[in-house]
Design an enzyme around this catalytic site. Sequence first.
Site, PDB file in Angstrom:
ATOM      1  N   SER A  23       9.366  41.665  35.948  1.00 13.35           N
ATOM      2  CA  SER A  23       8.586  40.572  36.513  1.00 13.35           C
ATOM      3  C   SER A  23       7.382  41.106  37.294  1.00 13.35           C
ATOM      4  CB  SER A  23       9.479  39.753  37.452  1.00 13.35           C
ATOM      5  OG  SER A  23      10.020  40.594  38.444  1.00 13.35           O
ATOM      6  N   CYS A  85      14.552  44.360  34.732  1.00 13.40           N
ATOM      7  CA  CYS A  85      14.508  43.367  35.804  1.00 13.40           C
ATOM      8  C   CYS A  85      15.881  42.714  35.829  1.00 13.40           C
ATOM      9  CB  CYS A  85      13.431  42.332  35.483  1.00 13.40           C
ATOM     10  SG  CYS A  85      13.409  40.914  36.592  1.00 13.40           S
ATOM     11  N   ASN A  86      16.524  42.771  36.962  1.00 15.43           N
ATOM     12  CA  ASN A  86      17.879  42.201  37.040  1.00 15.43           C
ATOM     13  C   ASN A  86      17.875  40.698  36.825  1.00 15.43           C
ATOM     14  OD1 ASN A  86      19.969  44.371  38.158  1.00 15.43           O
ATOM     15  ND2 ASN A  86      17.942  44.819  38.962  1.00 15.43           N
ATOM     16  N   THR A  87      16.864  40.032  37.386  1.00 21.93           N
ATOM     17  CA  THR A  87      16.826  38.573  37.268  1.00 21.93           C
ATOM     18  C   THR A  87      16.653  38.174  35.797  1.00 21.93           C
ATOM     19  OG1 THR A  87      15.788  38.560  39.449  1.00 21.93           O
ATOM     20  CG2 THR A  87      15.764  36.504  38.227  1.00 21.93           C
ATOM     21  N   CYS A 204      18.648  45.024  42.258  1.00 25.07           N
ATOM     22  CA  CYS A 204      17.271  44.543  42.115  1.00 25.07           C
ATOM     23  C   CYS A 204      16.376  45.773  42.061  1.00 25.07           C
ATOM     24  CB  CYS A 204      16.889  43.665  43.299  1.00 25.07           C
ATOM     25  SG  CYS A 204      15.127  43.233  43.308  1.00 25.07           S
ATOM     26  N   THR A 205      15.411  45.738  41.157  1.00 22.42           N
ATOM     27  CA  THR A 205      14.578  46.913  40.900  1.00 22.42           C
ATOM     28  C   THR A 205      13.737  47.349  42.101  1.00 22.42           C
ATOM     29  OG1 THR A 205      12.972  45.365  40.017  1.00 22.42           O
ATOM     30  CG2 THR A 205      14.383  46.507  38.443  1.00 22.42           C
TER      31      THR A 205
HETATM   32  N1  DGL Z   1      12.503  42.643  39.352  1.00 23.89           N
HETATM   33  C1  DGL Z   1      13.305  41.632  40.004  1.00 23.89           C
HETATM   34  C2  DGL Z   1      14.784  41.994  39.891  1.00 23.89           C
HETATM   35  O1  DGL Z   1      15.165  43.122  39.594  1.00 23.89           O
HETATM   36  C3  DGL Z   1      12.931  41.432  41.450  1.00 23.89           C
HETATM   37  C4  DGL Z   1      11.579  40.810  41.668  1.00 23.89           C
HETATM   38  C5  DGL Z   1      11.518  39.334  41.324  1.00 23.89           C
HETATM   39  O2  DGL Z   1      12.144  38.510  42.004  1.00 23.89           O
HETATM   40  O3  DGL Z   1      10.793  39.022  40.383  1.00 23.89           O
HETATM   41  O4  DGL Z   1      15.612  41.128  40.104  1.00 23.89           O
END
Ligand code: DGL
Length: 286
Positions: A23, A85-87, A204-205
């Site tokens: 993201s 990206c975890n989300t 979360c990254t």
């Molecule tokens: N990259 C997102 C993650 O790993 C965190 C940043 C976002 O909320 O976009 O969840």
Amino acid sequence: MVSLQELKAHLTANPGPIGVFDSGYGGLTILEKIREALPEYDYIYLGDNARTPYGTRSFEVVYEYTRNAVIKLFEMGCHLVILACNTASAKALRSIQMNDLPGIDPDRRVLGVIRPTVECIGEITTSGHVGILATLGTINSESYPLEINKLFPEIVVTGEACPMWVSLVENNEAADDGADYFVRKYIDHLLATDPQIDTMVLGCTHYPLLLPKISRIVPAGIKIVAQGEYVARSLKDYLQRHPEMDAKCTKHGSCLFYTTENKDKFMESASLFLSTPIEAEHITID
Ligand code: DGL
């Protein structure tokens, strides 16, 4: 938005780089570990910085944005895309794998970061109580407890949403004294919920950039899992187990960076996440 027919006509059988999508900037922490483990491969990093954060967005929106980014990376020649990206991994990966890939190109692959991270949990926890620190979207998706309990049904998993942490990192406040309050707040709350936790996953990254502070605040004896090295290890293993995919990945050691934001802004902020300066290009995702 391209039609399926247009996309199919556009896709080539030629080998291409490995796509790494996030993201925003956070996926750069994953990319760096992947490149350390697999330096010979070519990569395209795509950060949807114009629409970040994803962590507070609905399932439908994260799915749509992620799907379109994956299609963009396919159009750019990638046969394998990592959702760093975890989300996006929590909210979009399964739908893309199940619903989209068969129609777009069943031979292309999209992999996430949650499964590789949870595979190591069984070796790390001794108390059998694990805490997950992540965005609200990842916590609400329940992806971490579901994936952990598929492999280790006996492990008790407690999630803690840390909505301020991405902002602290994005605003270059991660090392500031003021950040201590919010780092402590979520860790204390997690441990108050389950005092037996002996392993905390940074789900979360962005969070590896808070690691110096997190390590100072987390009580001694609790292990902190930063996922980059596990994702890199898992990708290496995947490419060894799938020579047909490995053959579709070019190997000249290059990496191109694209952002949906202003490229100068991206290059400046990327320096927080990477040890060397980079060149980036602007890109639009439908
Ligand atoms: N990259 C997102 C993650 O790993 C965190 C940043 C976002 O909320 O976009 O969840």
